[in-house]
Design a protein around this motif. Structure first.
Motif, PDB file in Angstrom:
ATOM      1  N   VAL A  66       2.857   6.087  -8.237  1.00 15.99           N
ATOM      2  CA  VAL A  66       2.080   5.459  -9.730  1.00 15.99           C
ATOM      3  C   VAL A  66       2.200   4.062  -9.229  1.00 15.99           C
ATOM      4  O   VAL A  66       1.028   3.310  -9.548  1.00 15.99           O
ATOM      5  CB  VAL A  66       3.021   5.876 -10.611  1.00 15.99           C
ATOM      6  N   VAL A  67       3.379   3.392  -8.974  1.00 17.68           N
ATOM      7  CA  VAL A  67       3.196   1.941  -8.777  1.00 17.68           C
ATOM      8  C   VAL A  67       2.213   1.494  -7.746  1.00 17.68           C
ATOM      9  O   VAL A  67       1.742   0.409  -7.803  1.00 17.68           O
ATOM     10  CB  VAL A  67       4.668   1.344  -8.641  1.00 17.68           C
ATOM     11  N   ALA A  68       1.982   2.403  -6.650  1.00 15.29           N
ATOM     12  CA  ALA A  68       1.250   2.123  -5.582  1.00 15.29           C
ATOM     13  C   ALA A  68      -0.224   2.076  -6.119  1.00 15.29           C
ATOM     14  O   ALA A  68      -0.980   1.052  -5.761  1.00 15.29           O
ATOM     15  CB  ALA A  68       1.542   2.940  -4.348  1.00 15.29           C
ATOM     16  N   GLN A  69      -0.541   3.021  -6.939  1.00 14.61           N
ATOM     17  CA  GLN A  69      -1.782   3.095  -7.371  1.00 14.61           C
ATOM     18  C   GLN A  69      -2.161   2.019  -8.291  1.00 14.61           C
ATOM     19  O   GLN A  69      -3.271   1.327  -8.229  1.00 14.61           O
ATOM     20  CB  GLN A  69      -2.130   4.314  -8.317  1.00 14.61           C
ATOM     21  N   ALA A  74      -4.947  -3.422  -8.939  1.00 15.92           N
ATOM     22  CA  ALA A  74      -5.039  -4.845  -8.964  1.00 15.92           C
ATOM     23  C   ALA A  74      -5.390  -5.663  -7.723  1.00 15.92           C
ATOM     24  O   ALA A  74      -5.965  -6.679  -7.866  1.00 15.92           O
ATOM     25  CB  ALA A  74      -3.412  -5.380  -9.331  1.00 15.92           C
ATOM     26  N   ASP A  75      -5.029  -5.248  -6.499  1.00 16.00           N
ATOM     27  CA  ASP A  75      -5.564  -5.723  -5.207  1.00 16.00           C
ATOM     28  C   ASP A  75      -6.962  -5.749  -5.228  1.00 16.00           C
ATOM     29  O   ASP A  75      -7.547  -6.598  -4.807  1.00 16.00           O
ATOM     30  CB  ASP A  75      -4.934  -5.123  -4.046  1.00 16.00           C
ATOM     31  N   ALA A  76      -7.595  -4.575  -5.464  1.00 11.69           N
ATOM     32  CA  ALA A  76      -9.075  -4.337  -5.256  1.00 11.69           C
ATOM     33  C   ALA A  76      -9.885  -5.484  -6.430  1.00 11.69           C
ATOM     34  O   ALA A  76     -10.833  -5.919  -5.918  1.00 11.69           O
ATOM     35  CB  ALA A  76      -9.498  -2.924  -5.679  1.00 11.69           C
ATOM     36  N   ALA A  77      -9.186  -5.756  -7.415  1.00 15.31           N
ATOM     37  CA  ALA A  77      -9.621  -6.789  -8.431  1.00 15.31           C
ATOM     38  C   ALA A  77      -9.347  -8.440  -7.786  1.00 15.31           C
ATOM     39  O   ALA A  77      -9.694  -9.017  -8.648  1.00 15.31           O
ATOM     40  CB  ALA A  77      -9.143  -6.670  -9.980  1.00 15.31           C
ATOM     41  N   GLY A  78      -8.481  -8.285  -6.800  1.00 16.02           N
ATOM     42  CA  GLY A  78      -8.275  -9.727  -6.575  1.00 16.02           C
ATOM     43  C   GLY A  78      -7.107 -10.423  -7.364  1.00 16.02           C
ATOM     44  O   GLY A  78      -7.011 -11.626  -7.374  1.00 16.02           O
ATOM     45  N   ALA A 177      -8.291  -0.061  -1.655  1.00 18.02           N
ATOM     46  CA  ALA A 177      -9.148   0.915  -2.877  1.00 18.02           C
ATOM     47  C   ALA A 177     -10.211   1.830  -2.029  1.00 18.02           C
ATOM     48  O   ALA A 177     -10.542   2.850  -2.487  1.00 18.02           O
ATOM     49  CB  ALA A 177      -9.742   0.128  -3.867  1.00 18.02           C
ATOM     50  N   GLY A 178     -10.597   1.029  -0.933  1.00 13.77           N
ATOM     51  CA  GLY A 178     -11.920   1.710  -0.160  1.00 13.77           C
ATOM     52  C   GLY A 178     -11.238   2.523   1.020  1.00 13.77           C
ATOM     53  O   GLY A 178     -12.264   3.059   1.655  1.00 13.77           O
ATOM     54  N   ARG A 181      -6.066   1.366   6.183  1.00 16.40           N
ATOM     55  CA  ARG A 181      -4.552   1.068   6.221  1.00 16.40           C
ATOM     56  C   ARG A 181      -4.109   0.116   5.056  1.00 16.40           C
ATOM     57  O   ARG A 181      -4.706  -0.603   4.688  1.00 16.40           O
ATOM     58  CB  ARG A 181      -3.961   0.417   7.465  1.00 16.40           C
ATOM     59  N   PRO A 182      -2.872   0.684   4.517  1.00 16.32           N
ATOM     60  CA  PRO A 182      -2.385  -0.188   3.486  1.00 16.32           C
ATOM     61  C   PRO A 182      -2.001  -1.735   3.737  1.00 16.32           C
ATOM     62  O   PRO A 182      -1.766  -1.869   4.862  1.00 16.32           O
ATOM     63  CB  PRO A 182      -1.278   0.370   2.676  1.00 16.32           C
ATOM     64  N   ARG A 183      -1.961  -2.658   2.849  1.00 16.42           N
ATOM     65  CA  ARG A 183      -1.742  -3.878   3.037  1.00 16.42           C
ATOM     66  C   ARG A 183      -0.390  -4.051   3.112  1.00 16.42           C
ATOM     67  O   ARG A 183       0.409  -3.826   2.141  1.00 16.42           O
ATOM     68  CB  ARG A 183      -2.393  -5.106   2.208  1.00 16.42           C
ATOM     69  N   THR A 184       0.427  -4.423   4.132  1.00 18.71           N
ATOM     70  CA  THR A 184       1.605  -4.495   4.076  1.00 18.71           C
ATOM     71  C   THR A 184       2.317  -6.008   4.444  1.00 18.71           C
ATOM     72  O   THR A 184       3.409  -6.406   4.438  1.00 18.71           O
ATOM     73  CB  THR A 184       2.328  -3.810   5.480  1.00 18.71           C
ATOM     74  N   CYS A 185       1.512  -6.911   4.840  1.00 20.60           N
ATOM     75  CA  CYS A 185       1.973  -8.514   5.195  1.00 20.60           C
ATOM     76  C   CYS A 185       1.404  -9.440   4.166  1.00 20.60           C
ATOM     77  O   CYS A 185       0.036  -9.503   4.017  1.00 20.60           O
ATOM     78  CB  CYS A 185       1.391  -8.777   6.644  1.00 20.60           C
ATOM     79  N   PRO A 186       2.198  -9.998   3.420  1.00 19.96           N
ATOM     80  CA  PRO A 186       1.938 -11.191   2.568  1.00 19.96           C
ATOM     81  C   PRO A 186       1.402 -12.273   3.413  1.00 19.96           C
ATOM     82  O   PRO A 186       1.458 -12.346   4.754  1.00 19.96           O
ATOM     83  CB  PRO A 186       2.852 -11.671   1.685  1.00 19.96           C
TER      84      PRO A 186
END
Length: 286
Positions: A66-69, A74-78, A177-178, A181-186
């Motif tokens: 749930v928190v990942a979604q 939020a990431d897709a919306a920048g 969102a598309g 691979r998930p983003r893992t690096c800030p």
């Protein structure tokens, strides 16, 4: 949240019902810090149902999905600030959480379960350790620049923050969102002097992450004492470092929940799952 929650427990089982009531029952219990048996039946139904559902969702990774979604949207919306702040906070373990058999040294580290079996989820020490405050548990957070939790790791209270840095970083996984691979690096990691070590700096450098970490005073003195042989000081952006208070504000929100400020849960996975629920609500508010 509802589309991400399981609808049943198996082909022959009764389907899950009243998801909203179950979620609100969990939130009520941890915000109020009451015993499960004291959960108001008129509002939330039998306390056993709320507890069992929370226990299952904690073990199968439902709360993490749930928190990942929420973070993915939020990431897709920048909307995620990838200047990430990391820190840990200690919480006292109540006597109801400590009446379990624990090895002397294994305080464990409880992180994202990734659908592992229950036997591999729960550490032997239940993430309870002995520190100056007695038996305690430590919550490690990685939050974005707006205070949105990206990673939650639970360990024993005496575990040093700097040692847990690689595990906290490994817990950051924001799906795209598309697809892909998930983003893992800030972009950067902001931390206090507890995280200052050569190993941590090399770890972040190997992943292409900028380290904004305060240098230890004794290291500064030693370098100056050696003169030209002491080498150059590590790069430090004081302007970016001022934004490290995001993680402190995150802990202030967590400790508004009495059931998190004091640990009443025997199992580390259920305690961590409650911290994840608070992270979900924090992210939804953003």
């Amino acid at each position: 949240m509802e589309p991400l929650l399981p609808s049943d427990v198996g082909k022959r089982a009764r389907p899950y019902e009243n998801n909203r009531r179950i979620v609100e029952g969990n939130v009520y219990r941890y915000r109020a810090g009451i015993a499960w048996r004291d959960l108001p039946r008129e509002q939330f139904g039998p306390w056993q149902t709320v507890w069992k559902r929370h226990r299952r969702y904690a073990a199968d990774g439902t709360w993490d999905r749930v928190v990942a979604q929420v973070l993915s949207d939020a990431d897709a919306a920048g909307d995620i600030d990838w200047n990430v702040s990391i820190d840990g906070t200690i919480n006292r373990a109540h006597q109801h959480a400590t009446n379990t058999t624990r090895p002397d040294q294994d305080t464990g580290a409880t992180s994202n379960y990734k659908n592992l079996p229950d036997s591999e989820c729960e550490p032997a020490g239940h993430s309870i350790g002995r520190s100056r405050g007695g038996l305690t548990t430590k919550i490690h957070h990685a939050v974005d620049g707006k205070g949105r939790p990206l990673a939650v790791v639970v360990t024993g209270g005496q575990r040093h923050d700097g040692v847990i840095l690689p595990q906290v970083m490994a817990d950051i996984r924001v799906p795209r969102a598309g697809g892909g691979r998930p983003r893992t690096c800030p972009d950067a990691v902001l931390a206090d002097r507890a995280y200052e070590s050569k190993g941590n700096r090399e770890y972040l450098r190997s992943r292409g992450i900028r380290a904004v970490i305060l240098e230890e005073k004794d290291q500064i003195a030693t370098r100056k004492k050696r003169g030209s042989k002491g080498g150059r000081p590590p790069a430090f952006d004081a302007g970016v470092s001022r934004r490290r208070d995001a993680v402190e504000r995150s802990f202030a929100n967590v400790k508004q929940w009495r059931g998190l400020a004091t640990r009443y849960d025997k199992l580390a996975i259920t305690y961590r799952a409650a911290v994840v629920i608070s992270a979900i609500l924090t992210s939804l508010r953003h």
